[in-house]
Enzyme design. Structure first.
Site, short mmCIF file in Angstrom:
data_model
loop_
_atom_site.label_atom_id
_atom_site.label_comp_id
_atom_site.label_asym_id
_atom_site.label_seq_id
_atom_site.Cartn_x
_atom_site.Cartn_y
_atom_site.Cartn_z
N GLY A 183 0.80 -1.22 0.00
CA GLY A 183 0.00 0.00 0.00
C GLY A 183 0.82 1.26 0.00
CG ASP A 290 -5.84 5.09 1.92
OD1 ASP A 290 -6.63 4.51 1.15
OD2 ASP A 290 -4.61 5.05 1.76
CG ASP A 291 -3.43 8.84 2.06
OD1 ASP A 291 -3.70 9.10 3.24
OD2 ASP A 291 -2.44 8.19 1.72
CE1 TYR A 330 -3.66 7.30 7.73
CE2 TYR A 330 -5.28 7.63 6.00
CZ TYR A 330 -4.03 7.89 6.54
OH TYR A 330 -3.17 8.74 5.90
CD1 TRP A 387 3.25 -0.51 12.89
CD2 TRP A 387 4.48 -2.30 12.43
NE1 TRP A 387 4.43 -0.38 13.59
CE2 TRP A 387 5.20 -1.48 13.33
CE3 TRP A 387 5.06 -3.50 12.01
CZ2 TRP A 387 6.47 -1.81 13.80
CZ3 TRP A 387 6.32 -3.83 12.48
CH2 TRP A 387 7.01 -3.00 13.37
CG ASN A 388 1.88 3.15 7.45
OD1 ASN A 388 1.90 2.61 6.35
ND2 ASN A 388 0.88 3.91 7.86
CG ASN A 422 2.49 0.11 3.57
OD1 ASN A 422 2.61 -0.49 2.51
ND2 ASN A 422 2.35 1.42 3.63
#
Length: 855
Positions: A183, A290-291, A330, A387-388, A422
């Protein structure tokens, strides 16, 4: 995701920000930095390395009992008894024969119950005894996982002689959803990398792969309504099949929110797209909101769409899994916490089967019970943690190879329904982190970050583990908000704290680092991994060389006996403009190693020049209230280059400040500051601030009235005694990073030198006389300077000379008194007599400093 969502109330303009000067092209309408309010703390990695006595299994089994006194000989191969006839293609790592040790594989609720297998998908038992090997899964996936455990056992050191110990394993996953979301922004993974990663997921018992690359135009705008072209569609078919082989759910995600219309036509467009993907074999779907900005952010419309799709598509098909959604809110950072907020709307109206993503308190943040309690109470279900990490689309000049940590080990599936990582756009290099994520999500309470990382290094580079470990332990930090520990086994120091034993230990480490690129080239069998790492490995090796040479230089410096030798070796160990550009593009060692080099070189330069001048040099230091204010990043606002800038790396708040330490109390008469990364529609600056100075760092005096929305700040006035100058943020709604391109105090002007100069560039020639070795003046043809009365000698400090430089001395009539040719960067010029009034340097040279002495 590495997500940053745009809120009009928080910013104006469209920005794409990266650390230092790296810019990431991004879709418009949201800012890459305005929402990043992480606290810049570098927390240590928990855990410790364990002696597994030759048995390496990942993820860590819940229950493993080993009888090392009895071994099963499998040298003659195994006889397969596949009761469900499902696994013949999964056993290629074995030697299957008609005679040999029996391997029995079965699954199903009835047989699993007899064997004490936990009643959840993916659970299994394995027994190795005199009868052979028996694997029983709760379901097909569980039996497959048992096979993966057998595979790892056979690859373990204990089985080197084709002997397996008798053992019992009773194992199961803690979370129902464990895996990866592609992502990130930037270059999507190649088809080959995706296929390689899917095999990796299967081997380490991850069951989810969410396909959602932001830069896939058929996943997002503008082409989400269109079918994939033939080649891309065939690739997706192959990915689906690879996932089936590895018992991984291939979840295809769509990102329609930026231009979706809440009408029947776009609803049918979405259903059509899902049907096309269904025909390619997809049975798991996600929708990302998102975004985005505009109409697509409406949570009532989002839930209405998701619920209708559940009825019209998911339930109607019969073999499609419940949907997954990423909400617009989010992250807790900007989510509306009230009952009227979108998350509460999700909780009240969204079908309870639909999984909801959450990134935590901020975009890149730790997984904690507190953040899960906050989100779960609103969406009324255990959230799905996105989890980024180890994503680097916000720091693309880094490659993160450190341990996986920051994930709470007290959580259960009652708190979080799943965790997906991610990763980076470097898929092979992401495997080290994914190895740890697989371990954590399977057996949360027993997760040991250090040990998992050590095992992952061995798994990925068995013939170059030591070299890979050296690179990885020094390639972990982000220099940004979500800090990661790095170089935790290495002790660095400042020159004033010199200890011979510590210095030698550090030198040995730098020597090790020098050899890493060659050792990885020779020993790393995964050529795709090597290709991804190679640019960083190259710069890492160079870092080893300059670190080693800095220690050798320090030994000369500390002896204080040979100024010429010191300076010649000093300039040899400086980073050129090209060196620095290459390092900035592929950074490593940013927490300790590069700062050691930079600080050592700066400290030695300061001390050396102080000795020559007989007074404190004017190489000022950047200071401030931010976590990175004491780091080498502050040099970027003091480098006389307005294209580079210091950035705070975290969001600003009232009371924050950025300033300069003048190293001594001085008469301050002029200050010039350039805020932000540019001066046009920038958001990373203090829009309400005050300029202050202080002699002691405690009592501050305002120099100018409050400043509003000023990128460029200039002050001149009567002399004020001060050692510290700062720009302090006052009350403001701004939460962006803070950046400064230039912070000049008492900038030196030619007319203030006290003697005349003749040069090609009158504006920059002062850098040769500014008592600062971090600046230099480039002579292309000639530089002439007047000799003040009483001067007897000059010390010329230059960079390496490409050709000899002529030094000419003239009297007041302009007559040539003497001429000398020099080829060394360090030169002591003695004036021929008292009649010399002017000196000319002819040739090409980069002059750091011309130091005048009365004797």
């Amino acid at each position: 995701m590495e997500k940053r969502y745009y809120k009009k109330s928080l910013m104006a303009g469209v920005i794409c920000a990266m650390a230092c000067s790296n810019l990431l092209a991004q879709e418009t309408e949201f800012d890459l930095s305005s929402q990043r309010l992480e606290i810049q703390q570098v927390l240590p990695v928990p855990g410790k390395k364990i002696d597994h006595q030759g048995i390496i299994i990942n993820p860590t089994p819940h229950k493993l009992t080993v009888d090392r006194n009895n071994m099963l000989d499998i040298a003659g191969g195994l006889v397969l008894k596949d009761k469900q006839e499902k696994f013949a293609e999964d056993l290629k790592f074995l030697t299957l024969t008609k005679k040999g040790v029996k391997l029995t594989i079965d699954f199903g609720k009835k047989v699993a119950l007899k064997q004490g297998v936990k009643e959840i998908s993916g659970a299994y038992t394995m027994r190795i005894d005199k009868k052979g090997v028996t694997i029983v899964g709760y379901d097909e996936r569980g039996a497959f996982y048992g096979i993966q455990t057998l595979r790892q056992l056979i690859e373990s050191p204990i089985a080197a002689e084709k002997q397996l110990p008798y053992l019992d394993i009773n194992d199961y996953p803690d979370l129902p959803n464990r895996g990866v979301v592609e992502g990130f922004y930037g270059t999507p993974w190649s088809h080959q990398v995706r296929m390689s990663l899917i095999d990796f997921y299967g081997k380490f018992k991850m069951n989810t792969y969410l396909y959602g690359p932001k830069d896939d135009p058929f996943h997002s705008c503008p082409n989400w309504r269109l079918p994939y072209p033939e080649k891309e569609a065939q690739n997706i078919k192959e990915l689906v099949q690879a996932c089936k082989r590895n018992r991984v759910d291939f979840v295809w995600a769509i990102h329609p929110g930026q231009d979706i219309k809440w009408n029947e036509e776009d609803y049918q467009n979405l259903v059509n797209k899902f049907n096309w993907m269904y025909d390619l074999g997809v049975r798991d779907f996600a929708i990302f909101f998102d975004d985005i900005s505009g109409e697509g952010t409406n949570p009532l419309k989002q839930t209405e769409l998701l619920n209708r799709l559940t009825d019209d598509f998911v339930k109607a098909k019969g073999d499609v899994s419940p949907l997954t959604v990423c909400p617009t809110d989010y992250s807790k950072l900007w989510a509306n916490p009230t009952p009227q907020g979108s998350l509460a709307i999700y909780g009240n109206s969204l079908n309870p089967d639909i999984k909801v993503f959450w990134t935590g308190d901020v975009v890149c943040s730790d997984l904690t019970p507190e953040t899960m309690e906050w989100i779960n109470s609103r969406i009324k279900r255990p959230a799905y943690y996105w989890w980024n990490y180890p994503v680097t689309d916000y720091i693309r000049n880094f490659i993160l190879q450190g341990p996986v940590y920051g994930l709470d080990t007290s959580l259960t599936k009652e708190n979080v329904c799943g965790v997906v990582s991610n990763p980076m756009e470097h898929g092979e290099a992401s495997k080290l982190a994914l190895y740890g994520v697989a371990d954590y999500t399977w057996n949360i309470a027993n997760y040991n970050p250090i040990d998992s990382w050590e095992r992952g290094l061995q798994e990925l580079t068995p013939k170059a583990k030591d070299a890979y470990r050296t690179f990885a332990i020094h390639s972990s930090d982000t220099e940004n908000g979500y800090r990661r520990d790095e170089s935790w086994e290495t002790k660095t120091f400042r020159i004033a704290e010199w200890n011979e034993a510590t210095a030698q230990t550090l030198k040995t480490e730098f020597e090790k680092i020098e050899k890493v690129p060659a050792e990885m080239e020779q020993g790393c069998e995964n050529k795709a991994l090597l290709q991804e790492l190679r640019p960083w490995l190259t710069e890492f090796g160079k870092l080893g060389t300059r670190g080693k040479q800095a220690i050798e230089l320090a030994q000369i410096y500390r002896s204080g006996n040979d100024d010429s030798s010191f300076w010649n070796k000093y300039v040899q160990n400086l980073m050129s403009k090209e060196d620095r550009k290459a390092y900035e593009a592929h950074k490593s060692g940013t927490l300790k190693l590069q700062p050691f080099y930079e600080n050592a070189m700066d400290d030695m330069a300061h001390g050396f020049l102080k000795k020559l001048l007989g007074t404190t040099p004017k190489d000022y230091k950047g200071i401030g209230s931010f976590g990175n204010s004491g780091t080498i990043l502050t040099k970027l606002m003091l480098d006389n280059d307005t294209t580079t800038y210091y950035t705070s790396g975290i969001g600003q708040k009232e009371g924050d400040w950025i300033g300069v330490d003048l190293r001594d109390i001085r008469d301050v008469t002029e200050i010039s500051i350039l805020q932000g990364r540019n001066s046009v529609d920038d958001v990373d600056y203090f829009d309400h601030a005050i300029l202050e100075c202080s002699a002691d760092g405690k009592t501050w005096t305002p120099l100018i009235k409050e400043l509003n929305k000023q990128y460029v700040i200039n002050w001149k006035g009567d002399a004020v005694k001060a050692r510290y100058v700062r720009l302090k943020r006052l009350e403001s709604e701004r939460k962006n990073y803070a950046s400064v391109r230039s912070f000049e105090v008492n900038p030196l002007h030619v007319e203030n030198l006290g003697f005349k100069l003749e040069s090609e560039n009158p504006q920059q020639v002062v850098y040769a006389f500014d008592q600062n070795l971090s600046t230099f003046y480039k002579v292309s043809n000639a530089l002439t300077f007047e000799v003040p009365q009483g001067t007897k000698t000059y010390t010329l400090l230059m960079d390496k000379l490409s050709a000899p430089l002529k030094v000419k001395q003239f009297d007041k009539k302009g007559e040539l008194v003497s001429e000398t040719s020099i080829s060394s960067p360090f030169f002591k010029l003695e004036l021929t007599n008292d009649k010399v009034t002017k000196v000319t340097l002819e040739g090409k040279a980069e002059i750091f400093e011309v130091v005048a002495n009365p004797q």
